[in-house]
Design an enzyme around this catalytic site. Structure first.
Site, PDB file in Angstrom:
ATOM      1  N   CYS A 191       0.839  -1.196   0.000  1.00 14.30           N
ATOM      2  CA  CYS A 191       0.000   0.000   0.000  1.00 14.30           C
ATOM      3  C   CYS A 191       0.871   1.241   0.000  1.00 14.30           C
ATOM      4  O   CYS A 191       2.105   1.151   0.060  1.00 14.30           O
ATOM      5  CB  CYS A 191      -0.928   0.013   1.219  1.00 14.30           C
ATOM      6  SG  CYS A 191      -0.033   0.020   2.791  1.00 14.30           S
ATOM      7  N   ASP A 241      -7.698  16.949 -38.533  1.00 15.91           N
ATOM      8  CA  ASP A 241      -7.154  17.976 -37.661  1.00 15.91           C
ATOM      9  C   ASP A 241      -6.963  19.246 -38.485  1.00 15.91           C
ATOM     10  O   ASP A 241      -6.704  19.183 -39.687  1.00 15.91           O
ATOM     11  CB  ASP A 241      -5.810  17.516 -37.092  1.00 15.91           C
ATOM     12  CG  ASP A 241      -5.151  18.586 -36.251  1.00 15.91           C
ATOM     13  OD1 ASP A 241      -5.789  19.047 -35.288  1.00 15.91           O
ATOM     14  OD2 ASP A 241      -4.019  18.975 -36.564  1.00 15.91           O
TER      15      ASP A 241
END
Length: 816
Positions: free
Chosen positions: A99, A503
């Site tokens: 953890c 684009d």
């Protein structure tokens, strides 16, 4: 200086137990006097017996008494003299963390070790990056400290070293595959020569033992990958193209061995030819896969390997991956930004075109956000790091591309899916043939011959040739027109495209600003003065003004006392006139009234352009409107796509006004503006969700996720390597008209692939029953397969008649 390249510190015991020698890498020296200064400082330290500083080697070799002075004191003295002791970076792989608190414990333990400047632990990758004063801590000492905290640790190679090792392994594998393919082709050529000469009345055949000698290496070495894969597929209860190749070639090769001993027709050429041609197709696939991984590597390379971080009151260079959230990174003019963060000191122009698609550098001041991978302009910046590791913008773009590429359907495996049904059927027919003839009273030999004939006629020679033959011819013709198609999957998808998303910047437009209008009573005089004032500037707007002045043939005087005003403009003296050129904010600071041209300037700014103002002292000279210009061929390209029934969408990161202006001028039906890279990919996905087959056309890194998310991506050859590697199709010239040509050649090639597969199965459909009923011997079965191969090749060569709608320019005749 790259810390990885720094001299490895050596601690050698000298005359006594506490007398030691160490070598520290030094940064910041500019001449031999700097080296002499450091020597003087070190020799005056109590406990230092000798110090020698090498300016060329950028290091200091120090003999000292460890009982009276330690390395941290030596490093501190050097830094107080105005120089840097470059840290040594150690990477450790940590085991046992479960953890975030575990990672925090390891970090705390490492930071408490003597000589450690910083420690960062990445829980996801389980890697700890530790920066130490060179020579103070060994890797073994750091590992011992981690183990005392209750975790396991071992040395880890750097991320760059891991990528380099993977690249070298991939290159070795590619070279091996190529040499195996070349060897197989050389050995197969003499075997298939009689088949090629027979139509011309030339009957020539190699002796049987020579055929065996040539075919055996092809069957056992070049074909080994197919045999292994076939066995694995059969064990898993399936059947693919590898099973078809292995079964057909093994049957032909085994029968030839029997016939070589007992006398009869040989089929070595069939086995060798199948393996060689199918390996060719596999090699083409491998090259396409390499292009995909190259896109990720190029993205990763955007972030600098090192970052300059303020720690303990001094600036040190550390690996970029060792920078933690909240740390202060110093970025000098011209450097690439190593982290995502927020500016806390300084201001500058940042080139973010690779990330956002914005063609012009943007101003960033205190509080402004910067993105890792962008390029700093003319200011010194101090940036507080806000995102690191997997949270950074570049990391998220990499993840987007990986996710999009991983979600694509395996269209290229169509033949494998057909083979999964075809192979069991053929094997079943062969078994029924064998049993049927035996039951009918035929001899075992005759039954085996007829069963083998079924397997030989079903040999996937034509199937193996169908895709690579058409692909090679089609892609060759496309290359002549300036279109590079990466693989068969891109080709198959391109022919089905019904929506093209383009684009704006660099695709439909030139990708560089141009002067649109001069707001002044004397336009030439204003252009002349502004071009002179910006003579020393590398800003794209300054370059546009200089180009416009040169096109008008204006004489440009050299400016004196040039001074850059970061984020605002420039000041210069031209022919005794005090000129200031820059933004409205700069004019306001100087008290310059812009009302004379403000209304017209607002019109240009509403259209998405930038207006640069100029003043002489306290008098306004005028303004210059600059903006990106649509490509001359863009309107024709979009018109051709509409005529083909292909819908067009313009997708851009630019502002709404600029996008709408270009879209209206070119006749784009739909314009989507002000979108980030993640939004572009989501827009593509939404279009695909409507049932459309979408092609994305772009040229920048900001387009890469959308290129990967689309069914097929088109990249301009003038764009970035990332766009070209991510895309399935690369347009080698900045000509939008090539989009329609790419769709045309892909449709023609796809038709040839389907025709080839059709004829291959027709031969099998006719040949298998004839062989099963004894009307086709293995010799004629091999001839039928040879005929099917010739027909497939001939049909594929008909693609050479394809011509692009727009003739190829003479400069591209090299493709011919």
């Amino acid at each position: 200086m790259n810390t990885a390249a720094a001299t490895t510190p050596q601690n050698v015991k000298a005359q006594s137990q506490e007398s030691r020698r160490t070598t520290l890498p030094i940064g910041g020296m500019s001449c031999v006097n700097c080296a002499a200064r450091i020597e003087s400082v070190l020799r005056h330290i109590d406990g230092v017996s000798e110090a020698a500083v090498s300016f060329a080697g950028e290091n200091a070799t120090i003999d000292y008494d460890a009982s009276r002075v330690d390395l941290e004191q030596l490093a501190s003295a050097i830094e107080q003299a105005g120089f840097q002791v470059l840290p040594e970076t150690v990477r450790l792989r940590i085991d046992g963390m479960t953890c975030a608190s575990c990672a925090g414990r390891v970090e705390k333990m490492l930071r408490e070790q003597p000589g450690v400047l910083s420690a960062q632990v990445n829980l996801a990758s389980e890697i700890a990056t530790v920066a130490t004063i060179s020579g103070t801590r060994s890797t073994a000492g750091l590992i011992e400290a981690v183990e005392q905290a209750g975790f396991g640790a071992s040395p880890a190679v750097s991320a760059a070293a891991e990528r380099e090792a993977a690249d070298k392994a991939e290159q070795r594998q590619a070279r091996r595959e190529l040499w195996v393919l070349i060897g197989a082709a050389v050995l197969t050529a003499p075997l298939i020569m009689p088949m090629l000469l027979a139509p011309f009345g030339i009957h020539w055949m190699l002796p049987g033992w020579v055929q065996l000698a040539l075919a055996t290496p092809v069957q056992l070495i070049a074909g080994a990958r197919f045999h292994r894969a076939a066995w694995a597929a059969l064990r898993a209860g399936g059947a693919n193209m590898d099973v078809l190749v292995s079964l057909g070639t093994s049957a032909a090769f085994g029968l030839s061995l029997v016939m070589l001993v007992s006398g009869g027709h040989l089929y070595f050429e069939s086995a060798a030819a199948v393996i060689t041609f199918v390996r060719l197709g596999k090699w083409l696939e491998a090259r396409a896969r390499h292009g995909t991984t190259q896109a990720i590597r190029t993205l990763m390379a955007l972030r600098p390997e090192t970052a300059r971080v303020r720690r303990q009151g001094r600036e040190i260079e550390v690996p970029a991956e060792a920078v933690g959230r909240g740390e202060i990174v110093v970025i000098r003019p011209g450097e690439r930004v190593p982290v995502d963060g927020k500016i806390i000191d300084g201001e500058s122009q940042l080139d973010e075109s690779l990330i956002t698609g914005e063609s012009l550098p943007v101003f960033r001041g205190v509080g402004g956000a910067v993105t890792g991978g962008s390029i700093n302009g003319d200011g010194l910046l101090a940036v507080e790091t806000t995102s690191v590791g997997e949270e950074s913008m570049l990391a998220r773009i990499v993840a987007l591309i990986q996710d999009a590429q991983g979600s694509k359907a395996p269209i290229q495996r169509t033949v494998d899916r057909v083979a999964s049904v075809f192979v069991p059927v053929v094997v079943g027919i062969a078994a029924v043939t064998l049993a049927g003839w035996i039951f009918a009273g035929a001899s075992i030999a005759d039954a085996v011959i007829n069963a083998v004939a079924v397997l030989v006629v079903a040999c996937p020679c034509a199937l193996g040739l169908a895709t690579p033959a058409a692909l090679m011819v089609g892609t060759g013709m496309a290359a002549r027109a300036g279109i590079l198609i990466k693989d068969a999957q891109a080709l198959e998808l391109t022919q089905a495209v019904d929506t093209v998303v383009l684009d704006k910047t660099g695709t439909l437009t030139e990708g560089r600003p141009e002067v649109h209008e001069v707001l002044a009573d004397d336009e030439d005089e204003l252009l002349r003065l502004v071009a002179a004032a910006q003579h020393g500037s590398e800003h794209p707007l300054a370059e546009a003004v200089r180009r416009a002045a040169a096109e008008r043939g204006l004489a440009i005087h050299r400016a004196a006392e040039f001074k850059a005003l970061p984020g605002k403009g420039v000041a210069a003296r031209v022919n005794g006139r005090e000129l200031v050129v820059g933004s409205p904010r700069l004019m306001a600071e100087r008290g310059i009234d812009l009302r004379e041209y403000r209304a017209r300037a607002d019109e240009f700014e509403t259209a998405g352009m930038t207006v640069v103002w100029a003043s002489d002292g306290d008098r306004l000279l005028g303004g210059i409107a600059l903006g990106d210009k649509p490509r001359a061929s863009s309107r024709d390209a979009l018109s051709r796509l509409r005529a083909e029934g292909v819908a067009t969408v313009m997708l851009t990161g630019d502002n709404r006004a600029a996008a709408d202006m270009v879209g209206k001028a070119l006749g784009v039906a739909r314009v989507i503006a002000e979108v980030l890279p993640a939004d572009k990919a989501r827009t593509i996905e939404s279009l695909r969700a409507e049932g459309r087959t979408v092609a994305m056309v772009g040229d920048g890194i900001n387009d890469a996720p959308a290129l990967a998310a689309a069914d097929v991506g088109f990249a301009m050859g003038t764009g970035t390597d990332v766009a070209m590697h991510t895309a399935g199709v690369t347009l080698m010239r900045p000509e939008p008209t090539l989009i329609a040509d790419a769709i045309s050649i892909s449709r023609a090639t796809r038709r040839k692939i389907r025709q080839n597969l059709f004829w291959a199965f027709v031969y099998n459909t006719i040949g298998i029953p004839l062989a099963a009923f004894g009307f086709l011997t293995p010799m004629f079965a091999g001839a039928a397969m040879a005929l099917s191969s010739v027909s497939v090749l001939t049909n594929a060569l008909l693609l050479r008649r394809w011509k692009p709608a727009v003739p190829t320019k003479p400069s591209h005749r090299r493709w011919r």
